[in-house]
Design a protein around this motif. Structure first.
Motif, mmCIF file in Angstrom:
data_model
loop_
_atom_site.group_PDB
_atom_site.id
_atom_site.type_symbol
_atom_site.label_atom_id
_atom_site.label_comp_id
_atom_site.label_asym_id
_atom_site.label_seq_id
_atom_site.Cartn_x
_atom_site.Cartn_y
_atom_site.Cartn_z
ATOM 1 N N SER A 63 0.836 -1.202 0.000
ATOM 2 C CA SER A 63 0.000 0.000 0.000
ATOM 3 C C SER A 63 0.869 1.249 0.000
ATOM 4 O O SER A 63 1.620 1.479 0.953
ATOM 5 C CB SER A 63 -0.899 0.014 1.236
ATOM 6 O OG SER A 63 -1.517 1.277 1.399
ATOM 7 N N PRO A 64 0.789 2.093 -1.043
ATOM 8 C CA PRO A 64 1.523 3.358 -1.014
ATOM 9 C C PRO A 64 1.117 4.251 0.152
ATOM 10 O O PRO A 64 1.953 4.930 0.740
ATOM 11 C CB PRO A 64 1.163 4.001 -2.362
ATOM 12 C CG PRO A 64 0.754 2.864 -3.244
ATOM 13 C CD PRO A 64 0.101 1.875 -2.325
ATOM 14 N N LEU A 65 -0.186 4.246 0.498
ATOM 15 C CA LEU A 65 -0.647 5.090 1.599
ATOM 16 C C LEU A 65 -0.058 4.636 2.925
ATOM 17 O O LEU A 65 0.407 5.454 3.726
ATOM 18 C CB LEU A 65 -2.178 5.070 1.671
ATOM 19 C CG LEU A 65 -2.800 5.865 2.826
ATOM 20 C CD1 LEU A 65 -2.377 7.326 2.763
ATOM 21 C CD2 LEU A 65 -4.318 5.732 2.798
ATOM 22 N N GLU A 256 10.382 11.179 -2.298
ATOM 23 C CA GLU A 256 11.053 10.236 -1.399
ATOM 24 C C GLU A 256 10.033 9.409 -0.628
ATOM 25 O O GLU A 256 10.261 8.231 -0.342
ATOM 26 C CB GLU A 256 11.957 10.983 -0.430
ATOM 27 C CG GLU A 256 13.227 11.530 -1.053
ATOM 28 C CD GLU A 256 14.164 12.114 0.003
ATOM 29 O OE1 GLU A 256 13.937 11.870 1.207
ATOM 30 O OE2 GLU A 256 15.107 12.812 -0.371
ATOM 31 N N GLY A 257 8.903 10.019 -0.243
ATOM 32 C CA GLY A 257 7.904 9.307 0.543
ATOM 33 C C GLY A 257 7.191 8.208 -0.218
ATOM 34 O O GLY A 257 6.646 7.284 0.392
ATOM 35 N N ILE A 258 7.156 8.305 -1.539
ATOM 36 C CA ILE A 258 6.501 7.267 -2.344
ATOM 37 C C ILE A 258 7.529 6.578 -3.233
ATOM 38 O O ILE A 258 7.194 6.065 -4.304
ATOM 39 C CB ILE A 258 5.344 7.861 -3.188
ATOM 40 C CG1 ILE A 258 5.833 9.000 -4.083
ATOM 41 C CG2 ILE A 258 4.220 8.349 -2.292
ATOM 42 C CD1 ILE A 258 4.746 9.506 -5.040
ATOM 43 N N ALA A 259 8.784 6.542 -2.771
ATOM 44 C CA ALA A 259 9.853 5.909 -3.564
ATOM 45 C C ALA A 259 9.604 4.415 -3.741
ATOM 46 O O ALA A 259 9.877 3.853 -4.806
ATOM 47 C CB ALA A 259 11.207 6.155 -2.905
ATOM 48 N N VAL A 382 -0.061 13.472 1.826
ATOM 49 C CA VAL A 382 -0.925 13.803 0.689
ATOM 50 C C VAL A 382 -0.477 13.051 -0.563
ATOM 51 O O VAL A 382 -1.298 12.523 -1.328
ATOM 52 C CB VAL A 382 -0.923 15.326 0.449
ATOM 53 C CG1 VAL A 382 -1.653 15.674 -0.841
ATOM 54 C CG2 VAL A 382 -1.579 16.048 1.625
ATOM 55 N N GLY A 383 0.830 12.982 -0.760
ATOM 56 C CA GLY A 383 1.336 12.267 -1.922
ATOM 57 C C GLY A 383 1.007 10.788 -1.881
ATOM 58 O O GLY A 383 0.657 10.186 -2.902
ATOM 59 N N GLY A 384 1.113 10.184 -0.692
ATOM 60 C CA GLY A 384 0.775 8.767 -0.575
ATOM 61 C C GLY A 384 -0.692 8.504 -0.858
ATOM 62 O O GLY A 384 -1.048 7.534 -1.546
ATOM 63 N N ALA A 385 -1.568 9.377 -0.317
ATOM 64 C CA ALA A 385 -2.999 9.205 -0.565
ATOM 65 C C ALA A 385 -3.322 9.390 -2.050
ATOM 66 O O ALA A 385 -4.140 8.641 -2.617
ATOM 67 C CB ALA A 385 -3.787 10.207 0.281
ATOM 68 N N ALA A 386 -2.692 10.369 -2.680
ATOM 69 C CA ALA A 386 -2.950 10.596 -4.106
ATOM 70 C C ALA A 386 -2.395 9.466 -4.959
ATOM 71 O O ALA A 386 -3.020 9.049 -5.949
ATOM 72 C CB ALA A 386 -2.344 11.933 -4.531
ATOM 73 N N VAL A 395 1.505 11.841 -9.507
ATOM 74 C CA VAL A 395 1.578 12.588 -8.249
ATOM 75 C C VAL A 395 2.874 13.392 -8.179
ATOM 76 O O VAL A 395 2.889 14.560 -7.763
ATOM 77 C CB VAL A 395 1.444 11.638 -7.051
ATOM 78 C CG1 VAL A 395 1.748 12.370 -5.747
ATOM 79 C CG2 VAL A 395 0.048 11.045 -7.007
ATOM 80 N N VAL A 396 3.970 12.781 -8.580
ATOM 81 C CA VAL A 396 5.244 13.506 -8.589
ATOM 82 C C VAL A 396 5.175 14.681 -9.559
ATOM 83 O O VAL A 396 5.667 15.785 -9.273
ATOM 84 C CB VAL A 396 6.404 12.557 -8.951
ATOM 85 C CG1 VAL A 396 7.696 13.339 -9.175
ATOM 86 C CG2 VAL A 396 6.607 11.522 -7.854
#
Length: 429
Positions: A63-65, A256-259, A382-386, A395-396
């Motif tokens: 899960s990205p989130l 970086e948070g969704i790497a 926010v990036g993870g949720a998107a 998102v990036v």
């Protein structure tokens, strides 16, 4: 022959050239070496722990989130207590604050390294360890201008920034392989050892100083100092602009948070996702280290201030190109270029020091540091949720577009604020 224009060629009226401090001059200062080494040691342990956490959560949940939420946990605690605790470094001797923070964090990391520690307790300890980073960072940031004066502060900050980015690059790039060998609990024990090492370096190399003196001679409460710091930071136009420049990182740290989920889209079966994740997380720190070296060594003090707006836009512009879904090599190049632009934070930091009185420096730095953590944590969440709905590449791209627009507005505002600060820099030189 035409007459010479008065004041143009006369050595008496010509402005003297700006001198640039070298890295060798800064490293020759023993106290700076101690602060530099201690920070690098503790940061290396932290990066290993962050990579282990990101890979472990994504492996279990896909899960990205969830991955972004756990990664954001390392950013969010200072939002709650950071501004209040940062004021401790204006109330008590800054060396003492740093030592106590290191020792308490080492103790908590030792508890986390015990496999029998329940998961809720582990989360609480993580929260407290990150929370104690706020007064430590505020004390170190406030102490550095006392150790390094004038342009030495900028060059020293650049050297620390390069080291931090290099340590992050090493920790992220090698983190996946190291965690596979060490396991998560040994990695936590290693982080405990780095905090103890940092405390020993501070004891041996940083001299004792009294608590900062205030003009009124009083020692107000921590809450009162925090309120005074907030009025100082947000009540002055130049400082507000500089704070907004700092908070711009919420846009360009988002990748970086969704790497980990981004790495999953790039994996082709030949390279493990964990390795790609480490490479992606290392890309921006690599660029920032390169940018800090050039910016700190070859650009004049006033040139750094004039180039802030352009570099701030450079942090976000390359992310827009992720919309074309480039291969791994292209993504790494774009993220490295984004990191190069992050060197503008050196000039923003130096300008901030010029505008803040020493007696309130720790509280002001603590507020900004907490704002940075809030911006990064919020951006990652926010990036993870998107990314859960849209996928990581769009998102990036959206983060790059939004950040580029914000940076362009700040660049215009900065042209109205920088004149007085440049005059102060020239006077100090």
């Amino acid at each position: 022959m035409a007459a010479t224009e008065p004041g143009r060629l006369s050595g008496r009226h010509r402005r003297p050239p700006e001198t640039r401090v070298t890295y060798r001059e800064v490293v020759a200062i023993p106290e700076f070496r101690s602060l530099w080494l201690g920070q690098g040691m503790s940061l290396l342990g932290d990066q290993l722990a962050q990579v282990a956490l990101a890979v472990l959560v994504y492996t279990r949940t896909a899960s990205p989130l969830a991955t972004a939420s756990v990664y954001a946990l390392t950013y969010l605690p200072p939002i709650l207590g950071g501004p209040l605790l940062a004021g401790l470094a204006d109330r008590y001797p800054r060396r003492r604050v740093m030592l106590w923070c290191d020792l308490l964090r080492a103790l908590m990391m030792a508890a986390m390294a015990v496999p029998a520690t329940p998961f809720p307790v582990l989360c609480a300890l993580v929260f407290c360890v990150v929370l104690l980073g706020a007064p430590f960072s505020a004390a170190r940031a406030a102490l550095l201008p006392e150790v390094l004066e004038g342009d030495r502060y900028v060059v020293g900050s650049a050297l620390q920034n390069m080291t931090n980015q290099a340590v992050q690059m090493l920790g992220f790039a090698a983190g996946g392989a190291a965690i596979a060998v060490l396991g998560p609990y040994r990695a936590l024990a290693l982080d405990c050892a780095t905090f103890l090492g940092s405390a020993l370096v501070i004891v041996a190399g940083v001299r004792r100083r009294p608590a900062p003196e205030r003009e009124d001679g009083e020692r107000p409460s921590v809450w009162r100092m925090t309120r005074a710091g907030a009025r100082l930071v947000f009540g002055e136009r130049r400082l507000r602009t500089l704070v907004l420049f700092a908070l711009l990182c919420g846009f360009y740290v988002l990748p970086e948070g969704i790497a980990a989920p981004y790495a999953a889209t790039l994996a082709d079966g030949r390279v493990p996702v964990a390795v790609i994740t480490g490479l992606l997380m290392a890309a921006m720190p690599t660029g920032t280290a390169l940018g800090a070296f050039v910016f700190g060594r070859f650009v004049t003090p006033t040139g750094r201030l004039r180039g802030m707006g352009w570099l701030a836009m450079l942090t976000c512009a390359p992310l827009v190109l992720c919309v074309v879904r480039p291969p791994l090599e292209g993504v790494l190049a774009l993220w490295v270029l984004s990191g190069v632009g992050g060197a503008y934070q050196l000039a923003a930091n130096a300008a901030f020091v010029q505008c803040v009185p020493p007696s309130g420096r720790a509280a002001a730095f603590g507020l900004v540091q907490s704002g940075l953590m809030a911006a990064q944590g919020t951006g990652i969440l926010v990036g993870g949720a998107a990314a859960q709905r849209l996928g990581p590449e769009p998102v990036v791209t959206l983060a790059g577009v939004a950040g580029l627009c914000a940076a362009a507005v700040l660049a215009v505002l900065w042209t109205e604020s920088r004149t007085e600060i440049i005059a102060k820099v020239r006077a100090a030189a």
